[in-house]
Structures are given as structure tokens and as C-alpha cells.
Motif scaffolding. Structure first.
Motif, PDB file in Angstrom:
ATOM      1  N   PHE A  39       0.859  -1.181   0.000  1.00 19.29           N
ATOM      2  CA  PHE A  39       0.000   0.000   0.000  1.00 19.29           C
ATOM      3  C   PHE A  39       0.897   1.233   0.000  1.00 19.29           C
ATOM      4  CE2 PHE A  39       0.683  -0.880   4.532  1.00 19.29           C
ATOM      5  CZ  PHE A  39       1.019   0.379   5.032  1.00 19.29           C
ATOM      6  N   GLU A  40       0.307   2.388  -0.320  1.00 21.83           N
ATOM      7  CA  GLU A  40       1.073   3.628  -0.379  1.00 21.83           C
ATOM      8  C   GLU A  40       0.786   4.553   0.800  1.00 21.83           C
ATOM      9  OE1 GLU A  40       3.456   4.110  -2.478  1.00 21.83           O
ATOM     10  OE2 GLU A  40       3.045   2.334  -3.711  1.00 21.83           O
ATOM     11  N   THR A  41      -0.483   4.707   1.155  1.00 20.17           N
ATOM     12  CA  THR A  41      -0.863   5.673   2.185  1.00 20.17           C
ATOM     13  C   THR A  41      -1.606   4.989   3.324  1.00 20.17           C
ATOM     14  OG1 THR A  41      -3.036   6.163   1.217  1.00 20.17           O
ATOM     15  CG2 THR A  41      -1.128   7.411   0.380  1.00 20.17           C
ATOM     16  N   GLU A  42      -1.716   5.686   4.457  1.00 17.12           N
ATOM     17  CA  GLU A  42      -2.441   5.151   5.604  1.00 17.12           C
ATOM     18  C   GLU A  42      -3.901   4.907   5.255  1.00 17.12           C
ATOM     19  OE1 GLU A  42      -3.960   6.809   9.894  1.00 17.12           O
ATOM     20  OE2 GLU A  42      -1.876   7.229   9.361  1.00 17.12           O
ATOM     21  N   ALA A  43      -4.504   5.843   4.534  1.00 22.11           N
ATOM     22  CA  ALA A  43      -5.909   5.675   4.153  1.00 22.11           C
ATOM     23  C   ALA A  43      -6.097   4.429   3.294  1.00 22.11           C
ATOM     24  CB  ALA A  43      -6.397   6.915   3.407  1.00 22.11           C
ATOM     25  N   GLU A  44      -5.164   4.197   2.385  1.00 24.64           N
ATOM     26  CA  GLU A  44      -5.217   3.005   1.535  1.00 24.64           C
ATOM     27  C   GLU A  44      -5.057   1.740   2.373  1.00 24.64           C
ATOM     28  OE1 GLU A  44      -2.763   0.958  -2.204  1.00 24.64           O
ATOM     29  OE2 GLU A  44      -2.341   3.038  -1.624  1.00 24.64           O
ATOM     30  N   ALA A  45      -4.162   1.769   3.369  1.00 23.42           N
ATOM     31  CA  ALA A  45      -3.949   0.610   4.238  1.00 23.42           C
ATOM     32  C   ALA A  45      -5.226   0.263   5.004  1.00 23.42           C
ATOM     33  CB  ALA A  45      -2.805   0.892   5.207  1.00 23.42           C
ATOM     34  N   ALA A 102      -8.318   1.044   4.210  1.00 21.82           N
ATOM     35  CA  ALA A 102      -9.333   0.567   3.276  1.00 21.82           C
ATOM     36  C   ALA A 102      -9.093  -0.894   2.907  1.00 21.82           C
ATOM     37  CB  ALA A 102      -9.346   1.444   2.025  1.00 21.82           C
ATOM     38  N   GLN A 103      -7.837  -1.255   2.646  1.00 19.29           N
ATOM     39  CA  GLN A 103      -7.523  -2.645   2.316  1.00 19.29           C
ATOM     40  C   GLN A 103      -7.778  -3.562   3.505  1.00 19.29           C
ATOM     41  OE1 GLN A 103      -3.683  -3.373   0.505  1.00 19.29           O
ATOM     42  NE2 GLN A 103      -3.807  -1.555  -0.788  1.00 19.29           N
ATOM     43  N   ALA A 104      -7.377  -3.113   4.686  1.00 19.72           N
ATOM     44  CA  ALA A 104      -7.548  -3.949   5.884  1.00 19.72           C
ATOM     45  C   ALA A 104      -9.015  -4.234   6.153  1.00 19.72           C
ATOM     46  CB  ALA A 104      -6.907  -3.268   7.083  1.00 19.72           C
ATOM     47  N   ASN A 105      -9.858  -3.219   6.009  1.00 16.62           N
ATOM     48  CA  ASN A 105     -11.284  -3.371   6.309  1.00 16.62           C
ATOM     49  C   ASN A 105     -12.078  -3.996   5.166  1.00 16.62           C
ATOM     50  OD1 ASN A 105     -11.017  -2.284   8.861  1.00 16.62           O
ATOM     51  ND2 ASN A 105     -11.594  -0.207   8.233  1.00 16.62           N
ATOM     52  N   ASP A 106     -11.439  -4.238   4.044  1.00 12.51           N
ATOM     53  CA  ASP A 106     -12.125  -4.792   2.881  1.00 12.51           C
ATOM     54  C   ASP A 106     -12.274  -6.308   3.022  1.00 12.51           C
ATOM     55  OD1 ASP A 106     -13.332  -5.115   0.419  1.00 12.51           O
ATOM     56  OD2 ASP A 106     -11.438  -5.045  -0.707  1.00 12.51           O
ATOM     57  N   THR A 107     -13.050  -6.717   4.011  1.00 12.57           N
ATOM     58  CA  THR A 107     -13.309  -8.131   4.278  1.00 12.57           C
ATOM     59  C   THR A 107     -14.585  -8.243   5.089  1.00 12.57           C
ATOM     60  OG1 THR A 107     -12.490 -10.111   5.434  1.00 12.57           O
ATOM     61  CG2 THR A 107     -11.829  -7.993   6.328  1.00 12.57           C
ATOM     62  N   GLU A 108     -15.266  -9.360   4.947  1.00  9.86           N
ATOM     63  CA  GLU A 108     -16.473  -9.571   5.754  1.00  9.86           C
ATOM     64  C   GLU A 108     -16.128  -9.896   7.202  1.00  9.86           C
ATOM     65  OE1 GLU A 108     -18.696 -13.221   5.047  1.00  9.86           O
ATOM     66  OE2 GLU A 108     -16.990 -14.042   3.929  1.00  9.86           O
ATOM     67  N   TYR A 109     -14.869 -10.261   7.463  1.00  9.72           N
ATOM     68  CA  TYR A 109     -14.465 -10.694   8.795  1.00  9.72           C
ATOM     69  C   TYR A 109     -13.970  -9.528   9.646  1.00  9.72           C
ATOM     70  CZ  TYR A 109     -14.689 -15.267   6.598  1.00  9.72           C
ATOM     71  OH  TYR A 109     -15.114 -16.380   5.933  1.00  9.72           O
ATOM     72  N   GLY A 110     -13.938  -9.731  10.948  1.00 14.88           N
ATOM     73  CA  GLY A 110     -13.492  -8.672  11.841  1.00 14.88           C
ATOM     74  C   GLY A 110     -13.034  -9.200  13.186  1.00 14.88           C
ATOM     75  N   LEU A 111     -12.129 -10.161  13.196  1.00 18.86           N
ATOM     76  CA  LEU A 111     -11.658 -10.729  14.455  1.00 18.86           C
ATOM     77  C   LEU A 111     -10.421  -9.983  14.958  1.00 18.86           C
ATOM     78  CD1 LEU A 111     -12.119 -12.827  16.648  1.00 18.86           C
ATOM     79  CD2 LEU A 111     -10.724 -14.427  15.332  1.00 18.86           C
ATOM     80  N   SER A 112      -9.251 -10.302  14.444  1.00 17.03           N
ATOM     81  CA  SER A 112      -8.028  -9.670  14.939  1.00 17.03           C
ATOM     82  C   SER A 112      -7.309  -8.929  13.816  1.00 17.03           C
ATOM     83  CB  SER A 112      -7.092 -10.705  15.567  1.00 17.03           C
ATOM     84  OG  SER A 112      -6.764 -11.708  14.625  1.00 17.03           O
ATOM     85  N   SER A 113      -6.479  -7.973  14.216  1.00 16.59           N
ATOM     86  CA  SER A 113      -5.667  -7.209  13.277  1.00 16.59           C
ATOM     87  C   SER A 113      -4.364  -6.827  13.980  1.00 16.59           C
ATOM     88  CB  SER A 113      -6.410  -5.949  12.813  1.00 16.59           C
ATOM     89  OG  SER A 113      -6.794  -5.166  13.935  1.00 16.59           O
ATOM     90  N   TYR A 114      -3.354  -6.484  13.182  1.00 15.38           N
ATOM     91  CA  TYR A 114      -2.032  -6.181  13.729  1.00 15.38           C
ATOM     92  C   TYR A 114      -1.476  -4.940  13.031  1.00 15.38           C
ATOM     93  CZ  TYR A 114      -2.591 -11.063  15.108  1.00 15.38           C
ATOM     94  OH  TYR A 114      -3.081 -12.231  15.620  1.00 15.38           O
ATOM     95  N   LEU A 148      -5.624   4.270  13.909  1.00 16.13           N
ATOM     96  CA  LEU A 148      -5.866   2.919  13.396  1.00 16.13           C
ATOM     97  C   LEU A 148      -6.726   2.104  14.364  1.00 16.13           C
ATOM     98  CD1 LEU A 148      -2.344   2.131  11.935  1.00 16.13           C
ATOM     99  CD2 LEU A 148      -4.437   2.520  10.642  1.00 16.13           C
ATOM    100  N   ALA A 149      -6.455   2.229  15.661  1.00 15.27           N
ATOM    101  CA  ALA A 149      -7.268   1.499  16.644  1.00 15.27           C
ATOM    102  C   ALA A 149      -8.727   1.890  16.527  1.00 15.27           C
ATOM    103  CB  ALA A 149      -6.757   1.771  18.050  1.00 15.27           C
ATOM    104  N   GLU A 150      -8.973   3.159  16.176  1.00 15.61           N
ATOM    105  CA  GLU A 150     -10.347   3.631  16.052  1.00 15.61           C
ATOM    106  C   GLU A 150     -10.976   3.307  14.704  1.00 15.61           C
ATOM    107  OE1 GLU A 150      -9.969   7.491  19.063  1.00 15.61           O
ATOM    108  OE2 GLU A 150      -9.875   7.786  16.887  1.00 15.61           O
ATOM    109  N   SER A 151     -10.163   3.146  13.668  1.00 17.14           N
ATOM    110  CA  SER A 151     -10.726   2.973  12.321  1.00 17.14           C
ATOM    111  C   SER A 151     -10.722   1.536  11.819  1.00 17.14           C
ATOM    112  CB  SER A 151      -9.964   3.853  11.322  1.00 17.14           C
ATOM    113  OG  SER A 151      -8.582   3.519  11.300  1.00 17.14           O
ATOM    114  N   LEU A 152      -9.901   0.674  12.401  1.00 19.77           N
ATOM    115  CA  LEU A 152      -9.901  -0.726  11.960  1.00 19.77           C
ATOM    116  C   LEU A 152     -11.130  -1.440  12.509  1.00 19.77           C
ATOM    117  CD1 LEU A 152      -6.112  -1.606  12.385  1.00 19.77           C
ATOM    118  CD2 LEU A 152      -7.382  -1.401  10.235  1.00 19.77           C
ATOM    119  N   ALA A 153     -11.873  -2.102  11.644  1.00 15.80           N
ATOM    120  CA  ALA A 153     -13.142  -2.741  12.021  1.00 15.80           C
ATOM    121  C   ALA A 153     -12.903  -4.178  12.471  1.00 15.80           C
ATOM    122  CB  ALA A 153     -14.119  -2.699  10.843  1.00 15.80           C
ATOM    123  N   PHE A 154     -12.236  -4.299  13.616  1.00 13.71           N
ATOM    124  CA  PHE A 154     -11.899  -5.607  14.161  1.00 13.71           C
ATOM    125  C   PHE A 154     -12.111  -5.593  15.673  1.00 13.71           C
ATOM    126  CE2 PHE A 154      -9.733  -5.194  10.195  1.00 13.71           C
ATOM    127  CZ  PHE A 154      -9.821  -6.454   9.618  1.00 13.71           C
ATOM    128  N   GLY A 155     -12.432  -6.749  16.226  1.00 15.54           N
ATOM    129  CA  GLY A 155     -12.646  -6.843  17.664  1.00 15.54           C
ATOM    130  C   GLY A 155     -11.372  -6.729  18.463  1.00 15.54           C
TER     131      GLY A 155
END
Length: 486
Positions: free
Chosen positions: A399-405, A407-419, A431-438
Motif C-alpha cells: 500500500f502507499e498511504t495510511e488511508a489506503e492501508a 481501506a484494504q484492511a477493512n475490505d473483508t467480511e471478517y473482523g476478528l483480529s488485526s495487527y 488505526l485502533a479507532e478505524s480498523l473494524a476488528f474486535g
């Protein structure tokens, strides 16, 4: 004593009402060693009638167990904790035999899973409601916490002990009885755990184990019974959705810990040594067969080549072999279907333009092995970025930018963990506020902790296991209105 010695022949049966018993029709099935496909043990193959017997036992024990003093419930869990700790080596070997993970890693699971018993032994005495004056006066408001009642637990094959203890622990602490259906690939560890809990003093009927190859019939039988009040399931999203629909008829409470597609974000300001170390933890725990495993490596383009090189070196240095062989880093996958699935995802990614840095193929039989693999240049829309890999494969997309990162991270039906790996505090908060993961791991590849609420959002399910929140899944709230007169 060795791992299998924990399970003498009479304990390779169903555990119902405190007794070891054969299936009603005498049927059995084989448990295979994934390292060579040989038969490890033969266990009872429970039927619908056996499931009803198990629920009968749980229902019969429920009232007395709910009235048992919280301290007594906690002491039983603490006794089980001590017994498990004293038998760590044997339990680790047993788990390694039936599931494949290296013995050292299996010992780590025993320690982690056992902590749920210690944690909830302490939470048992902290169940409380509240008392307050009504805002308008004239009455008092009292809330009481009560055990939800008999439960059904369906546990997966990838963590045979920990996925059981983090359900059984809070249920025992809350005063609930239960029927447990372990995965048919790995029932032996759960049967050993039943024996340990009985030895620790858990009353007959509180815990019942039904091993079976026919999970759909068992769940349908139990969930159609109005006496069952709670279901906790860890497994695939597809099966979880089916169980939620089944639960609707009896309005049973549900805890769903389902699939994942964890993104692993590496920004250009990250400590790459720490990021690679975190990647090894997040990817290679359990040979990648974990719902929390890093599934998609999203790396800022300016550091992607270097990160891929370093990760490839680490992955390529791992030793693949039997879990019980000293020096083994990576054991077999659970079965031939798992190997076929991983092979297909990797082959499709390579055909779509990805480059193999290391690995890229299955190992030679007879066991179910796949080589630790790193791929670079993986297209964002590749199937390997959309599906759970459940294997030792790290696909890298840039990815190039934070916004792109994001968008790519959240582009999934799942939302368990992220790093996330970055040294920018403000970015960490965004990121903690914008990533759609538990769950969000920041500069760490390990998010699981018994003191923290484990669970996801979206297609990864709902409900939380562990932490202060874990015991609430097994409690109902009763509100009492107390009139006060002069």
C-alpha cells in the motif's frame, strides 16, 4: 506416563453424568495422527440418543450446581488448574499427537488454556448485581445475576484444550452445567480434560462430553430442546450462521467465535526487526491454523521488499517435521483437505502474478505437511487475500498511504483480529479507532490474553471470551422492584 497414557481404554468413551459409557449403538471412530495418517486411538461415536442422555444429566445437575457456593466452584477450578499444570508434559504430547503442533508449542497452549481455569476460579466469587434508590423515590431497584442454565459447547480441532477451557471455565464459575462436543479430529485432549475435572471434584453431570462424527445431528437434537439455554461455538462462519438460525426456535443465547482474515499492517516507520518477529508469532502459531493468524500482510511499498526478504529468511530456516520430534518448528496440517486448500490458494496467487520467496509447495507424505511460504507481489483481489489460509503461508501486498492501508484492511467480511506495526503514536490511535476488528495488536504479534475480552465483529461473530466480560456470557440478569413504604 506418556500422552496416550492419560486416556486408558475406558476413558476413550462418552462421559455422561460422571460415568464413562459406550455410544448407545456401540459405534466408534478412529482418531488419526496427522503426521503419518496412522490410527492413534478409537473413541465412541455418539448418537442423538447419547446427546439427549448428556443433556438429561446436565439438566438434572443444574439446580444443585447453581446453588453451590461460588467459593466452592472456584476451588474446583483452582484444583483442576493445579492438576493440569502438574501434567503439562503429558497433555502437550497428547495434543501434539492428535493435532500435529510441536510439543513445545502444545505445552504453551496447555499453559495458556489452563490460565482460564485460574482466572475464572477468581471470578466465581466476584459475580454481583447492584442496589439503588429509584430516581423518583418510593422504591429500590435490585439486580441479581443467575446462571443461564445448561449449555452446549462446540469446540474446534486447532486448539483442543484452550478452546475448551475458555468456555468451561466461566460456565463452571457461573454455575452452569454443560454438554461439550469436541472436534472429531481432536477429541482426546477434551476427554483427558474431563477426567482431570472429575478428579478435581466437579460433581457428576456438570460436565458431559459426547464425541461424534455426526455433529449436525447432535446440535440439532440438543438445540431443539427447550431445556438447553446457551450455545457457544468456535469454528467456521458458515457453520456458525447455521447454528444461529437453529437457535432462533428456542431463543437460546449464543456466543459465536467464527472465522478471521487478519490484516498485518507494516508502515515505513516500523521497527522491521520487531515487525518480522511479530509476523512470525502472528503467522506461524499453530502452523497458521488459527482464526487470529495474520492472513494478509499489508506492507508500505517503501519497505515491502526488505520486509519480504527478512521474513523469507526466517520462514525458510524453520524445520518441518513430526510434532514430537525434537527441533521441529512446524508440524503437519490437520488433514489432506487442509493441504489441498492451501496448495490451491498459493497456486492461484502465483498464477496471478505473485512471486514465491520461499516454500510454495506441499511436503512429501504420508503426513499432511506444507512448507513455510512467503509470497510477494500478491494482488489485492487474490483469493488468498479473501479466504482464511489456515496454513503456514504469508502473502504480502503493498500500500502507499495510511488511508489506503485502512481501506484494504477493512475490505473483508471478517473482523476478528488485526495487527499494526508503527512508531507513530497518533497513527496508532487513528488505526485502533478505524480498523473494524474486535482486537488490534500494536507492535505485537500476539493478542490472546486470558484477562482480555477475545472476540470479533461482523462475520467473525459476537460475544466475548476471557476477561471480566467472559463470565457475563453465562449469566442472566433479574431485576427486582422493591416497594418501600413509610
Amino acid at each position: 506416563m506418556s500422552g496416550l497414557d492419560l486416556l486408558p481404554d475406558h476413558r476413550r468413551r462418552l462421559f455422561i453424568g460422571g460415568s464413562w459409557t459406550d455410544a448407545e449403538n456401540g459405534a466408534t471412530f478412529d482418531v488419526l495422527d496427522p503426521a503419518d495418517a496412522s490410527v492413534l486411538a478409537t473413541v465412541a461415536d455418539g448418537t442423538a440418543a447419547d446427546a439427549r442422555r448428556a443433556l438429561d444429566a446436565a439438566v438434572a445437575a443444574q439446580d444443585d450446581w447453581a446453588r453451590t457456593a461460588p467459593r466452592e466452584r472456584g476451588e474446583i477450578l483452582r484444583s483442576a488448574f493445579e492438576l493440569i499444570r502438574s501434567r503439562t508434559d503429558d497433555l502437550a504430547e497428547l495434543m501434539s499427537l492428535e493435532m500435529g503442533k510441536p510439543v513445545k508449542e502444545a505445552a504453551g497452549e496447555v499453559a495458556y488454556g489452563n490460565e482460564f481455569f485460574r482466572w475464572f476460579s477468581e471470578e466465581a466469587v466476584r459475580i454481583h448485581g447492584r442496589w439503588m434508590n429509584a430516581p423518583a423515590g418510593g422504591s429500590r431497584l435490585l439486580t441479581i445475576k443467575k446462571p443461564v442454565g445448561p449449555c452446549l459447547f462446540v469446540t474446534p480441532w486447532n486448539f483442543p484444550l484452550a478452546m475448551g477451557t475458555r468456555k468451561i471455565g466461566p460456565a463452571v464459575a457461573a454455575g452452569c452445567t454443560m454438554v461439550v462436543k469436541p472436534a472429531d479430529q481432536t477429541p482426546l485432549t477434551m476427554l483427558a480434560l474431563a477426567g482431570i475435572l472429575a478428579e478435581a471434584g466437579l460433581p457428576d453431570g456438570v460436565l458431559n462430553i459426547v464425541t461424534t462424527k455426526d455433529a449436525p445431528t447432535m446440535s440439532e437434537t440438543l438445540m431443539s430442546d427447550p431445556r438447553l439455554r446457551k450455545v457457544s461455538f468456535t469454528g467456521s462462519t458458515a457453520v456458525g450462521k447455521h447454528l444461529v438460525k437453529q437457535a432462533a426456535d428456542q431463543l437460546q443465547r449464543m456466543s459465536m467465535e467464527l472465522g478471521g482474515n487478519a490484516p498485518f499492517l507494516v508502515f515505513e516507520d516500523a521497527d522491521l526487526d520487531a515487525a518480522v518477529e511479530g509476523a512470525m508469532l502472528a503467522k506461524m502459531r499453530n502452523m497458521g491454523e488459527a482464526c487470529t493468524a495474520a492472513n494478509r500482510f499489508l506492507v508500505q511499498s517503501s519497505v515491502a521488499e526488505e520486509f519480504g526478504r527478512r521474513l523469507g529468511e526466517r520462514m525458510g530456516a524453520l524445520t518441518v517435521g513430526r510434532g514430537q520430534t525434537e527441533g521441529t518448528d512446524v508440524g503437519p496440517l490437520i488433514d489432506d483437505k487442509a493441504v489441498d486448500s492451501v496448495t490451491k490458494l498459493v497456486d492461484e496467487a502465483v498464477a496471478g502474478g505473485a512471486t514465491v520467496v520461499v516454500g510454495g509447495s506441499a511436503g512429501e507424505g504420508p503426513g499432511y505437511f506444507y512448507q513455510p511460504t512467503v509470497l510477494t507481489g500478491v494482488p489485492q483481489d487474490a483469493a488468498i487475500n479473501r479466504q482464511e489460509i489456515f496454513g503456514p503461508v504469508a502473502p504480502i501486498t503493498t500500500f502507499e498511504t495510511e488511508a489506503e492501508a485502512v481501506a484494504q484492511a477493512n475490505d473483508t467480511e471478517y473482523g476478528l483480529s488485526s495487527y499494526v506495526f508503527t512508531r507513530d503514536l497518533a497513527r496508532t490511535i487513528r488505526l485502533a479507532e478505524s480498523l473494524a476488528f474486535g482486537m488490534v495488536g500494536v507492535n505485537t504479534g500476539l493478542v490472546s490474553n486470558v484477562a482480555a475480552p477475545f472476540g470479533g465483529v461482523k462475520a467473525s461473530g459476537y460475544g466475548r471470551e476471557g476477561g471480566f466480560e467472559g463470565i457475563e456470557e453465562y449469566l442472566d440478569t433479574t431485576y427486582v422492584a422493591l416497594a418501600v413504604t413509610d
